[in-house]
Design a protein around this motif. Structure first.
Motif: not given
Length: 536
Positions: A423, A431, A400, A420, A450-454, A426, A428-429
């Motif tokens: 995490h 945030t 992170y 990018l 924490s972000g959105v998984a991509v 999760l 790669r995210v």
């Protein structure tokens, strides 16, 4: 017509110089590298960036300079077959001191290589160089007073009048007595001096009132270069301080120029505030006003009021203004496009490369976003109140502490960034890291947690600003619809007035690409393209 601002976005403190039929304007760049922007025009309507002359370590090293320090108020002139550029490198912002060091560089051609600097003095900022008709040269700057006492009569003791001293060009040093020639008007905060001579008079224009909504151009004149100076009948040549309805606000700090036909113009900086908070999200921009000389021997704006206008008459033969509304970069030329700058460091090879992966801008993750020393952030000015910026990023963060992406950036206290990263659970995210200006310690907020998984692969990122609102978007590269991420953010805080207020900082908003790696391993991120499009 000339449509103001002629240099939109962060382009303050315009010093104008005419050589034959060519006009040049130099503007401040503060902590952005390379230092000083010089634009060129043949008609006062259309302007093109031709040089940033302070481009190597021997000329400028701003690592460690605080926000809104660095290169202040350059003065560009032409004499003796060469261009002269005077500038300040300010090393301190807060507190009683400024530590403002003044230098001169020269060049035979404005778009060529400029000399190493000659040190002049450190008594104050906003220097200028006046070439008199007899060949003598005179150096001016405001005098900074760190004490509470006021002995010169200036309206604000810290801004302790305008100093004048002769410059020995052959010896490359100041000579003779130092004289304080002008204490300013009751407006106070006198700075930004420029001298010119006409019909036996020395005319002095200064900036007063600070960089906010009380800013002005004050004019004075004297038969002797060292005074005494009498103030203009209206005191201020240009100002919008008493007209909050005027579209061009914060008008001040500029310089006089004449066309070959003798038409008079005067540059000035300005801001275009957005309601409801009157925040100038484009920073301080450059404008130009048409002037006339009246029978009393004083200069006035042609339309009869000191309040600057958006449209003013251009010289005869001027072309229609041509300003592109969209710019796209594929990073395939092997050099950084002229729109872009970075922060503080004279060693750009440590923060980016255009050859490590051809067709890409590679950023090497360095210190955190907002560092005053070495951060990998490459960005271009925001020039419109409504715009969209897009980029494509490839990166392989391992922890992170490694983040790369797209940012709407002003300084370490005022920015929003879509990054990018990695995490622990999760993967790669994407945030959002946000510093909305009202945190005195520069603490971050995380609007999407924490972000959105991509998943894997390159990503396209976008930032869309409409007035005071910012929204980030993303999608897998070349696939699917754009997806909004996070809430609508306050874009207005990325402005001069955001956070600490109108005198707390005074540069401008940028949008661009960043990467940081606070593990110290300098993990890279590759950017395949960047696009900027005006939306209104």
């Amino acid at each position: 017509m000339i449509r103001n601002p002629i240099l939109p976005g962060f382009n303050p403190d315009p010093s104008i110089c005419r050589v034959g039929e060519d006009y040049y304007i130099a503007t401040s760049t503060f902590e952005w590298y390379p230092g000083v922007q010089i634009h060129h025009s043949r008609d006062l309507v259309n302007w093109r960036l031709v040089r940033r002359p302070l481009e190597r370590k021997s000329q400028l090293d701003m690592r460690g300079n605080p926000d809104s320090c660095g290169v202040w108020a350059p003065c560009l002139s032409y004499a003796d077959g060469q261009f002269w550029l005077v500038y300040t490198d300010v090393k301190r912002f807060d507190g009683s001191f400024k530590d403002a060091h003044n230098y001169i560089v020269t060049a035979p051609a404005v778009d060529g290589e400029w000399s190493d600097p000659v040190y002049v003095n450190s008594s104050g900022f906003d220097p200028s160089l006046f070439h008199d008709e007899d060949g003598r040269k005179w150096f001016l700057n405001m005098q900074w007073n760190h004490r509470p006492e006021n002995h010169t009569g200036a309206a604000h003791n810290a801004f302790d009048g305008i100093l004048l001293q002769e410059w020995d060009a052959k010896g490359k040093r100041l000579v003779g007595p130092v004289k304080n020639i002008f204490a300013g008007s009751r407006q106070g905060l006198v700075e930004g001096p420029h001298l010119f001579r006409r019909n036996g008079w020395y005319y002095l224009t200064t900036a007063e009132g600070g960089t906010g909504y009380d800013h002005v151009v004050t004019m004075a004149r004297s038969r002797m270069i060292d005074g005494p100076y009498e103030i203009h009948p209206d005191i201020h040549l240009i100002t919008a301080k008493d007209h909050p309805e005027a579209p061009l606000q914060r008008a001040g700090h500029g310089q006089y120029v004449e066309t070959p036909a003798g038409e008079a113009y005067h540059t000035h900086l300005c801001g275009r505030p957005l309601p409801p908070q009157r925040r100038c999200t484009l920073g301080r921009e450059t404008a130009l006003q048409k002037c006339i000389w009246r029978d009393d021997g004083w200069l006035y704006l042609e339309h009869g009021s000191p309040v600057p206008e958006v449209e003013v008459p251009a010289p005869d033969g001027a072309a229609t203004a041509e300003k592109p509304q969209s710019v796209s970069c594929a990073f395939s030329e092997g050099e950084l496009p002229a729109d872009f700058q970075w922060l503080r460091t004279p060693e750009p090879e440590r923060i980016f490369s255009l050859s490590a992966r051809p067709g890409h801008l590679r950023l090497f993750g360095r210190e955190s976003i907002g560092s005053w020393f070495e951060q990998a952030l490459v960005a271009r000015r925001q020039e419109h109140h409504d715009f969209r910026a897009e980029t494509t990023v490839e990166a392989a963060p391992e922890v992170y502490q490694q983040v790369a992406g797209l940012t709407h950036y002003y300084n370490r206290y005022k920015f929003h960034a879509l990054g990018l990263t990695m995490h622990e659970t999760l993967g790669r995210v994407l945030t959002i890291l946000s510093c909305p200006g009202d945190y005195p310690d520069g603490s971050l907020t995380f609007p999407v947690g924490s972000g959105v998984a991509v998943g894997e692969g390159p990503l396209e990122l976008a930032a869309e600003v409409r007035g005071n609102d910012l929204r980030f978007f993303w999608r897998p590269a070349g696939a699917g619809d754009w997806q909004a991420i996070g809430p609508v953010l306050d874009a207005g805080v990325v402005s001069d007035e955001g956070g600490r207020g109108e005198h707390g900082s005074f540069t401008g908003a940028f949008v661009g690409m960043f990467a940081f790696d606070i593990t110290g391993r300098a993990v890279p991120a590759d950017f395949a393209r960047f696009a900027y499009t005006a939306l209104s």
